[in-house]
Structure formats: C-alpha cells, structure tokens
Design a protein around this motif. Sequence first.
Motif, short mmCIF file in Angstrom:
data_model
loop_
_atom_site.label_atom_id
_atom_site.label_comp_id
_atom_site.label_asym_id
_atom_site.label_seq_id
_atom_site.Cartn_x
_atom_site.Cartn_y
_atom_site.Cartn_z
N GLU A 195 0.91 -1.13 -0.07
CA GLU A 195 0.21 0.17 -0.05
C GLU A 195 0.75 1.52 0.07
O GLU A 195 1.88 1.34 0.63
CB GLU A 195 -0.90 0.01 1.19
CG GLU A 195 -1.91 1.32 1.30
CD GLU A 195 -2.83 1.02 2.45
OE1 GLU A 195 -3.10 2.23 3.01
OE2 GLU A 195 -3.60 0.02 2.53
N THR A 196 0.36 2.29 -0.61
CA THR A 196 1.11 3.46 -0.90
C THR A 196 1.09 4.28 0.45
O THR A 196 0.14 4.09 1.21
CB THR A 196 0.81 4.25 -1.99
OG1 THR A 196 1.56 5.30 -2.03
CG2 THR A 196 -0.55 4.84 -1.87
N THR A 197 2.31 5.31 0.58
CA THR A 197 2.34 6.15 1.71
C THR A 197 2.44 7.53 0.97
O THR A 197 2.64 8.31 1.88
CB THR A 197 3.37 5.97 2.36
OG1 THR A 197 4.52 5.99 1.83
CG2 THR A 197 3.44 4.56 3.34
N LEU A 219 -5.06 12.55 -3.25
CA LEU A 219 -4.81 11.56 -4.12
C LEU A 219 -3.65 10.59 -3.39
O LEU A 219 -2.60 10.99 -2.81
CB LEU A 219 -4.42 12.07 -5.38
CG LEU A 219 -5.35 12.77 -6.31
CD1 LEU A 219 -4.64 13.31 -7.66
CD2 LEU A 219 -6.63 11.97 -6.76
N ALA A 220 -4.01 9.42 -3.27
CA ALA A 220 -3.24 8.28 -3.04
C ALA A 220 -2.61 7.73 -4.18
O ALA A 220 -2.97 7.36 -5.13
CB ALA A 220 -3.73 7.29 -2.25
N VAL A 221 -1.32 7.96 -4.35
CA VAL A 221 -0.47 7.56 -5.54
C VAL A 221 0.11 6.30 -5.54
O VAL A 221 0.89 5.63 -4.74
CB VAL A 221 0.60 8.57 -5.84
CG1 VAL A 221 1.18 8.42 -7.32
CG2 VAL A 221 0.02 10.06 -5.89
N TYR A 222 -0.17 5.39 -6.58
CA TYR A 222 0.45 4.31 -6.92
C TYR A 222 1.45 4.44 -8.16
O TYR A 222 0.95 4.45 -9.04
CB TYR A 222 -0.60 3.20 -6.95
CG TYR A 222 -1.26 2.89 -5.58
CD1 TYR A 222 -0.67 1.51 -4.91
CD2 TYR A 222 -2.37 3.28 -5.18
CE1 TYR A 222 -0.95 1.29 -3.51
CE2 TYR A 222 -2.65 3.10 -3.85
CZ TYR A 222 -2.06 1.87 -3.17
OH TYR A 222 -2.51 1.49 -1.79
N ARG A 223 2.71 4.13 -7.92
CA ARG A 223 3.71 4.31 -8.81
C ARG A 223 4.03 2.82 -9.33
O ARG A 223 4.79 2.29 -8.47
CB ARG A 223 4.98 5.12 -8.61
CG ARG A 223 4.78 6.59 -8.32
CD ARG A 223 5.99 6.95 -7.76
NE ARG A 223 5.94 8.46 -7.28
CZ ARG A 223 6.39 9.65 -7.89
NH1 ARG A 223 7.05 9.33 -9.03
NH2 ARG A 223 6.25 10.60 -7.31
#
Length: 331
Positions: A45-47, A89-93
């Motif tokens: 999970e992103t931080t 926004l929660a960002v998933y790279r």
Amino acid sequence: MDLDRRALMTAGLGAGLASATVSASGALAQTAELKNLEGAVLPAETTEYIDLWPNGPAGLLKADLAEVVKTSPTPPPRRLVNGVVRPRLAVYRPEKPNGAAMLVIPGGGYTYISVDHEGHNVGRVLSAAGITVFVLYYRLPAEGWADASDVPLMDAQRAMRLIKVKAKDYRVDPARVGVMGFSAGGHLCASLATGYGAPVYPAVDIIDTQDARPAISAPIYAVISMKPGLTHAGSRGNLIGANANADLTARYSTENHVTAQTPPTFLLHAEDDGAVPVDNTLAFRAALKTAGVPVETHLFPKGGHGFGILNPVVPWSGLFLHFARQQGLYA
C-alpha cells in the motif's frame, strides 16, 4: 461466459466496524500482504499522497468537521472514510510505468468512501500492470459544504487536472489518463466523463486551465441516474436530497448528459445487485450507444454489490485491461 473471455480475466470485504485515525500525512495504516486472484503478491500500500487544493478546499460551512476512519476488525480490513476536509490523491507508482494513468474513485453512497477494495486494492492491482493510479479522497456532499451537490465533482475535476499537470513527474502521458469509479464513486466517474467541462468552481491557479476530460471511463456497478425507482436512494438523498425536484434530478442523472465527446467507456455490473439496479448501467449504455461513443459492457449473473476488484465471483480486471489497451491507454 466462454473460455476465451475467462482467459482475459485476472484480477468482499465487510462486517463490524471500529474507529481509527488518519496520520498527519494523510496515510492510513498499511494493510497486510495482498495477492491477486492468481496468487501473485501485489505491491505494498502506498504512503504517497498529494493534496488537491493549494490552500485547502473552499466552502466549508461546518467548522468542526474532521476526518474519521472506521475499519472492520475481520481480515482483510475494510476502511470507510468520512469527514474529508483535505481532499487528496493516494499515488501508486508502478515499477515499470507504461505511460497510462487512472483516477480511481471509491464508492460509499456519498456517505463514506470505501477506500480499500474500491481504492487502494484497485491501485495495487492496476499498478502491477504498469498503470499509475491515483485514488481519490473526495469531499462528501451532505457534510456541510457550500454548493454541496457539486463538491464531489469539484474534487474529481481538480484531481484530473492535477494529474495531467504533474504527468511528467509520474512518467505519465497526460493524454492517457482515465477514470474509474465504483457505486456512488461510479456516479462521480460518470459525472466527470459527461461533465468534465462544467463550470462547478472558479479557477484557483494555472492548474485549472487544464482540460479535465478523461481518456476513458469505467463506471463499475455505478449509480448512474438520480431518478426515483432507478437510483440508489441513499446516494440520491446525500447528493441532491430525497425530495429533489425534477430539474435537479435531471441535472444529476448522468445518462442525460452523454454526448459524442464522452470518452470511451467500460461498464460492469452484476444482475443480482440488490443495492444499485443494473438498469443504471443499461441506461448509461443506451445513452452512449445513441451518441456513438465506444462502450464495452459486462453483465455478470451473480456478484451482488460492492464486490471490488479481488472477488473471485466477479474476476474482471483482465477484461478492463484488455479494453484499456484496445482504446490506446497503453500498448
């Protein structure tokens, strides 16, 4: 469903709730290791979070409004967020970005935001396929905001514009940013797809000169209409009021606003959905067909409502990825 379609498909949560809090960064406690339907471990999970508005959103009428997270004590955890005062926004790279991006909008009847199976899990699945994902934490209309019915769309438009402006930072092509939403988040997804140019807020900076049109849209078991008998009553009540007049009902019924410029659309619904009638998806499909907009539709006989992206009863993410590739979102 034939075997060829099943070969395309790859990548329910619930029960009692306990309160939790949000950190100063806006991150939630990370969930345990997550696997897709084929058993492969998904990214953590992103931080990473980015705020939508440089000085916070305008129009707060309830000074004591504060964000609250409730979480199910039974695994896997399902967190429900309300009281959002800092839209973000929660960002998933992805490890290997393919230039595509998706704005993902969780549902929750405009009462809360179901951030796990309709948000973070979606980010983890799609980023594993090379798509950069931005999960939207948006303001809820019934919590004390000016212009309350337009508050979710304000945040969705701003999010799409912000992603496009920052596209280079995320190795994203600004012409290849789509939107996906679930349930009431699907209504917001369809609202953005049909109302990306609606003047719902005054520009606050140069970001707001950016076009907010998505490249593709994917309303999943979506609330499309506000019409009594067709809509989800809770979503209608929170967005426009249970006793909204005919003009207001028509304004927020997204099937009324489809044009030839509405982006190509992927639709998915279970026919036994007891919360949001499948006729919502059929109404949107009919409007898209009339306007000549490319649309791919998948109706599953079983699945109920709120099945998210990792429910083996409705394994649909491969179908979406195939559609996205066909529409040029990525090669």
